[in-house]
Design a protein around this motif. Sequence first.
Motif, PDB file in Angstrom:
ATOM      1  N   GLN A 195       0.831  -1.212   0.000  1.00  0.00           N
ATOM      2  CA  GLN A 195       0.000   0.000   0.000  1.00  0.00           C
ATOM      3  C   GLN A 195       0.862   1.257   0.000  1.00  0.00           C
ATOM      4  OE1 GLN A 195      -3.530   0.001  -0.227  1.00  0.00           O
ATOM      5  NE2 GLN A 195      -2.960   2.047  -0.857  1.00  0.00           N
ATOM      6  N   ILE A 196       1.921   1.255   0.792  1.00  0.00           N
ATOM      7  CA  ILE A 196       2.815   2.417   0.843  1.00  0.00           C
ATOM      8  C   ILE A 196       3.473   2.624  -0.510  1.00  0.00           C
ATOM      9  CG2 ILE A 196       4.941   3.317   1.884  1.00  0.00           C
ATOM     10  CD1 ILE A 196       3.988   1.962   4.526  1.00  0.00           C
TER      11      ILE A 196
ATOM     12  N   CYS B 206       2.391   1.696  -3.495  1.00  0.00           N
ATOM     13  CA  CYS B 206       1.392   2.194  -4.462  1.00  0.00           C
ATOM     14  C   CYS B 206       1.065   3.659  -4.219  1.00  0.00           C
ATOM     15  CB  CYS B 206       0.128   1.343  -4.407  1.00  0.00           C
ATOM     16  SG  CYS B 206       0.358  -0.326  -5.056  1.00  0.00           S
ATOM     17  N   ASN B 207       0.894   4.052  -2.967  1.00  0.00           N
ATOM     18  CA  ASN B 207       0.613   5.462  -2.664  1.00  0.00           C
ATOM     19  C   ASN B 207       1.752   6.371  -3.117  1.00  0.00           C
ATOM     20  OD1 ASN B 207      -1.867   4.844  -1.511  1.00  0.00           O
ATOM     21  ND2 ASN B 207      -1.074   4.816   0.577  1.00  0.00           N
TER      22      ASN B 207
ATOM     23  N   ASN C 143       1.884   6.349  -7.104  1.00  0.00           N
ATOM     24  CA  ASN C 143       0.725   7.009  -7.710  1.00  0.00           C
ATOM     25  C   ASN C 143       0.502   8.425  -7.177  1.00  0.00           C
ATOM     26  OD1 ASN C 143       0.096   4.722  -9.261  1.00  0.00           O
ATOM     27  ND2 ASN C 143      -0.987   3.806  -7.531  1.00  0.00           N
ATOM     28  N   LYS C 144       1.361   8.831  -6.237  1.00  0.00           N
ATOM     29  CA  LYS C 144       1.272  10.166  -5.624  1.00  0.00           C
ATOM     30  C   LYS C 144      -0.116  10.431  -5.050  1.00  0.00           C
ATOM     31  CE  LYS C 144       4.986  11.926  -8.249  1.00  0.00           C
ATOM     32  NZ  LYS C 144       5.812  11.949  -9.101  1.00  0.00           N
ATOM     33  N   THR C 145      -0.651   9.428  -4.360  1.00  0.00           N
ATOM     34  CA  THR C 145      -1.969   9.551  -3.739  1.00  0.00           C
ATOM     35  C   THR C 145      -1.828   9.821  -2.246  1.00  0.00           C
ATOM     36  OG1 THR C 145      -2.066   7.157  -3.512  1.00  0.00           O
ATOM     37  CG2 THR C 145      -3.169   8.107  -5.422  1.00  0.00           C
ATOM     38  N   GLY C 146      -1.150  10.872  -1.913  1.00  0.00           N
ATOM     39  CA  GLY C 146      -0.934  11.247  -0.530  1.00  0.00           C
ATOM     40  C   GLY C 146       0.551  11.378  -0.247  1.00  0.00           C
ATOM     41  N   SER C 147       0.848  11.760   0.983  1.00  0.00           N
ATOM     42  CA  SER C 147       2.253  11.924   1.361  1.00  0.00           C
ATOM     43  C   SER C 147       2.496  11.310   2.737  1.00  0.00           C
ATOM     44  CB  SER C 147       2.623  13.404   1.368  1.00  0.00           C
ATOM     45  OG  SER C 147       1.839  14.107   2.322  1.00  0.00           O
ATOM     46  N   TYR C 148       3.747  10.997   2.982  1.00  0.00           N
ATOM     47  CA  TYR C 148       4.148  10.390   4.246  1.00  0.00           C
ATOM     48  C   TYR C 148       5.168  11.277   4.949  1.00  0.00           C
ATOM     49  CZ  TYR C 148       2.021   6.020   2.730  1.00  0.00           C
ATOM     50  OH  TYR C 148       1.133   5.060   2.328  1.00  0.00           O
TER      51      TYR C 148
ATOM     52  N   TYR D  23       0.415   9.519   7.480  1.00  0.00           N
ATOM     53  CA  TYR D  23      -0.016   9.526   6.080  1.00  0.00           C
ATOM     54  C   TYR D  23      -1.114  10.575   5.925  1.00  0.00           C
ATOM     55  CZ  TYR D  23      -2.251   8.033   1.750  1.00  0.00           C
ATOM     56  OH  TYR D  23      -2.800   7.998   0.489  1.00  0.00           O
TER      57      TYR D  23
ATOM     58  N   GLN E 234      -3.764  12.165   3.152  1.00  0.00           N
ATOM     59  CA  GLN E 234      -4.389  11.946   1.841  1.00  0.00           C
ATOM     60  C   GLN E 234      -5.166  13.180   1.440  1.00  0.00           C
ATOM     61  OE1 GLN E 234      -7.154   8.710   1.843  1.00  0.00           O
ATOM     62  NE2 GLN E 234      -6.907   8.386  -0.322  1.00  0.00           N
TER      63      GLN E 234
END
Length: 111
Positions: A73-74, A76-77, A80-85, A109, A111
């Motif tokens: 999941q990390i 893919c995120n 795909n730049k679907t959020g930041s950590y 995380y 989103q």
Amino acid sequence: MSKSTEGAVMSEFYMKVAGVTFGGRQRTVARLKSGQELVFIPEPSNSYDNHAVKVCTTGGEQIGYVAKEHNYQIFCNLMNKTGSYKVYVSNVTGGGMGSNYGCNIRVVYCQ
């Protein structure tokens, strides 16, 4: 823990960094301080796991990997730049009486 800030959904969780005993990483782990910022770097060319995510210092020193049970999941995120950590050292464990160091991290995380 999840919370909303101006439309953004944030979640926070903790995990242990995997692979801290390989490749001379123990010296780097031993120098980490609680609260120190770290970064996740996806490594799609990793020959063992094409969803590997490196855990590094902000200076680029690798301390290990996101454990396999969390990396898909990390990865893919990140890709795909679907959020930041935001990643921080929670605590460094071990190191006494000849034992290896370990590292626990706090991950936020957004989103």
